[in-house]
Design an enzyme around this catalytic site. Structure first.
Site, PDB file in Angstrom:
ATOM      1  N   ASN A 178      25.136  25.101  14.183  1.00  0.00           N
ATOM      2  CA  ASN A 178      24.451  25.656  15.354  1.00  0.00           C
ATOM      3  C   ASN A 178      23.215  24.921  15.360  1.00  0.00           C
ATOM      4  O   ASN A 178      22.436  24.527  14.693  1.00  0.00           O
ATOM      5  CB  ASN A 178      23.914  27.157  14.630  1.00  0.00           C
ATOM      6  CG  ASN A 178      23.092  27.752  15.524  1.00  0.00           C
ATOM      7  OD1 ASN A 178      22.863  27.328  16.643  1.00  0.00           O
ATOM      8  ND2 ASN A 178      22.418  28.883  15.230  1.00  0.00           N
ATOM      9  N   TRP A 179      23.381  23.964  16.649  1.00  0.00           N
ATOM     10  CA  TRP A 179      22.222  23.057  17.055  1.00  0.00           C
ATOM     11  C   TRP A 179      20.942  23.945  17.386  1.00  0.00           C
ATOM     12  O   TRP A 179      19.985  23.366  17.685  1.00  0.00           O
ATOM     13  CB  TRP A 179      22.987  22.143  17.805  1.00  0.00           C
ATOM     14  CG  TRP A 179      23.773  21.251  17.402  1.00  0.00           C
ATOM     15  CD1 TRP A 179      24.137  20.817  16.018  1.00  0.00           C
ATOM     16  CD2 TRP A 179      24.426  20.052  18.150  1.00  0.00           C
ATOM     17  NE1 TRP A 179      24.993  19.583  16.022  1.00  0.00           N
ATOM     18  CE2 TRP A 179      25.355  19.304  17.368  1.00  0.00           C
ATOM     19  CE3 TRP A 179      24.614  19.908  19.344  1.00  0.00           C
ATOM     20  CZ2 TRP A 179      26.099  18.202  17.861  1.00  0.00           C
ATOM     21  CZ3 TRP A 179      25.509  19.014  19.868  1.00  0.00           C
ATOM     22  CH2 TRP A 179      26.040  17.996  19.030  1.00  0.00           C
ATOM     23  N   LYS A 180      21.224  24.954  17.847  1.00  0.00           N
ATOM     24  CA  LYS A 180      20.023  25.766  18.341  1.00  0.00           C
ATOM     25  C   LYS A 180      19.612  25.057  19.618  1.00  0.00           C
ATOM     26  O   LYS A 180      20.187  24.540  20.257  1.00  0.00           O
ATOM     27  CB  LYS A 180      18.917  26.012  17.268  1.00  0.00           C
ATOM     28  CG  LYS A 180      19.509  26.542  16.079  1.00  0.00           C
ATOM     29  CD  LYS A 180      18.492  27.344  15.068  1.00  0.00           C
ATOM     30  CE  LYS A 180      19.247  27.658  13.964  1.00  0.00           C
ATOM     31  NZ  LYS A 180      18.388  28.699  13.124  1.00  0.00           N
ATOM     32  N   HIS A 221      22.916  36.555  17.055  1.00  0.00           N
ATOM     33  CA  HIS A 221      22.144  35.590  15.938  1.00  0.00           C
ATOM     34  C   HIS A 221      20.703  36.206  16.045  1.00  0.00           C
ATOM     35  O   HIS A 221      20.365  36.754  17.112  1.00  0.00           O
ATOM     36  CB  HIS A 221      22.342  34.176  16.591  1.00  0.00           C
ATOM     37  CG  HIS A 221      21.468  33.175  15.545  1.00  0.00           C
ATOM     38  ND1 HIS A 221      20.403  33.267  15.347  1.00  0.00           N
ATOM     39  CD2 HIS A 221      21.960  32.463  14.676  1.00  0.00           C
ATOM     40  CE1 HIS A 221      20.047  32.310  14.314  1.00  0.00           C
ATOM     41  NE2 HIS A 221      20.930  31.775  13.885  1.00  0.00           N
ATOM     42  N   GLU A 260      23.694  36.627   8.074  1.00  0.00           N
ATOM     43  CA  GLU A 260      22.733  35.824   8.033  1.00  0.00           C
ATOM     44  C   GLU A 260      21.444  36.435   8.007  1.00  0.00           C
ATOM     45  O   GLU A 260      21.035  36.998   9.134  1.00  0.00           O
ATOM     46  CB  GLU A 260      22.563  34.870   9.462  1.00  0.00           C
ATOM     47  CG  GLU A 260      23.618  33.922   9.628  1.00  0.00           C
ATOM     48  CD  GLU A 260      23.263  32.677  10.638  1.00  0.00           C
ATOM     49  OE1 GLU A 260      23.363  31.612  10.075  1.00  0.00           O
ATOM     50  OE2 GLU A 260      22.571  33.032  11.495  1.00  0.00           O
ATOM     51  N   GLY A 275      16.399  29.033   7.683  1.00  0.00           N
ATOM     52  CA  GLY A 275      15.346  28.068   7.730  1.00  0.00           C
ATOM     53  C   GLY A 275      14.392  28.075   6.572  1.00  0.00           C
ATOM     54  O   GLY A 275      13.292  27.563   6.611  1.00  0.00           O
ATOM     55  N   SER A 322      20.094  28.556   5.272  1.00  0.00           N
ATOM     56  CA  SER A 322      19.213  27.805   4.462  1.00  0.00           C
ATOM     57  C   SER A 322      20.613  27.091   3.474  1.00  0.00           C
ATOM     58  O   SER A 322      20.449  26.706   2.468  1.00  0.00           O
ATOM     59  CB  SER A 322      18.318  28.320   3.406  1.00  0.00           C
ATOM     60  OG  SER A 322      17.398  28.743   3.980  1.00  0.00           O
TER      61      SER A 322
HETATM   62  P1  PGA Z   1      19.426  27.369   8.717  1.00  0.00           P
HETATM   63  O1  PGA Z   1      19.775  28.108   9.874  1.00  0.00           O
HETATM   64  O2  PGA Z   1      20.728  26.540   8.282  1.00  0.00           O
HETATM   65  O3  PGA Z   1      18.614  26.305   9.309  1.00  0.00           O
HETATM   66  O4  PGA Z   1      18.919  28.121   7.813  1.00  0.00           O
HETATM   67  C1  PGA Z   1      21.177  28.790  10.138  1.00  0.00           C
HETATM   68  C2  PGA Z   1      21.167  29.649  11.406  1.00  0.00           C
HETATM   69  O5  PGA Z   1      20.321  29.939  11.910  1.00  0.00           O
HETATM   70  O6  PGA Z   1      22.287  29.631  11.789  1.00  0.00           O
END
Ligand code: PGA
Length: 235
Positions: A7-9, A90, A158, A164, A199
């Site tokens: 997931n590159w956001k 999400h 999630e 994060g 994470s």
């Molecule tokens: P993260 O994000 O791996 O940076 O915690 C996961 C996500 O939001 O899909």
């Protein structure tokens, strides 16, 4: 190989995204298990340039087909350019776009109608976790967000307090049992894959993937480096 969803956001630019895909293609990983959720502006050009990689949208509109909805893009349009997956609900989208479970459910239906596999995310906030009622909360998210249909779907757990932050829940196994039992009760267990996100890193991924019922991981921060993903693919 586990399912690996990158997931590159709202990260990357054209050059970095292209380099990334070249590296993944030449790495020899099983591309069928690999899904890249790119920001929307790059999806079309990446699909045209990289045959064989599964690309994924990070959201879809609640509206179907075409219409007077400035700023929206429908699941049909994504399917038209070759998108196979879309992340729905999400935590960041639920917060920023105020997506309720009902909206997530409708978006998932729109995906299915367009032949796109929805990656439906659920997860509790730290406030809900500390209230002690988080298992009921998660079950309710499942009941209200997941369409009871026998089409392929992916469910991502999630928790927002894990995204994060470096924090990982110590009861993922129980949460996945709740999800499995919800799916079994509704007779849709066979077509649904389960992934964990929040994470995930190179130090904890092997342990996470060894948890019962987990088919893969949804990765944010560390998914921006293709070397991390090929390392995970080889675990
Ligand atoms: P993260 O994000 O791996 O940076 O915690 C996961 C996500 O939001 O899909």
């Amino acid at each position: 190989m586990p399912l690996i969803i990158a997931n590159w956001k709202m990260h990357m630019n054209k050059e970095r995204a292209t380099d990334f895909c070249k590296k993944i293609l030449s790495s020899g990983v099983d591309l069928s298990k690999f899904i890249i959720a790119s920001p929307t502006p790059y999806l079309g050009l990446l699909i045209d340039a990289f045959d064989g990689i599964n690309f994924c949208a990070q959201d879809v509109s609640i509206f179907e087909g075409e219409g007077q909805y400035t700023g929206q893009f429908s699941s049909m349009m994504l399917s038209d350019i070759g998108i196979k997956y879309a992340i729905i609900g999400h935590n960041e989208t639920r917060n920023l776009s105020h997506d309720t479970n009902q909206i997530v459910h409708k978006k998932a239906i729109n995906c299915i109608n367009a032949g796109i596999v929805p990656i439906i995310c659920i997860g509790e906030s730290i406030r809900v976790r500390e209230s002690g009622n988080y298992k009921e909360f998660l079950l309710n998210q499942l009941v209200e967000s997941v369409p009871i249909l026998n089409n392929p779907m992916i469910i991502g757990y999630e928790p927002s307090w894990s995204i994060g932050t470096g924090l990982i829940p110590n009861d993922i196994i129980e949460i996945f049992e709740i999800i499995k039992s919800f799916l079994s009760k509704n007779l849709i267990v066979n077509n649904v894959s389960l992934v964990y996100g929040g994470s995930v890193n190179l130090n904890n991924v092997a342990q996470i993937l060894s948890i019962k019922n987990i088919d893969g991981v949804l990765i944010g921060k560390i998914s921006l480096d293709p070397n991390n993903l090929t390392k995970i693919a080889n675990i």
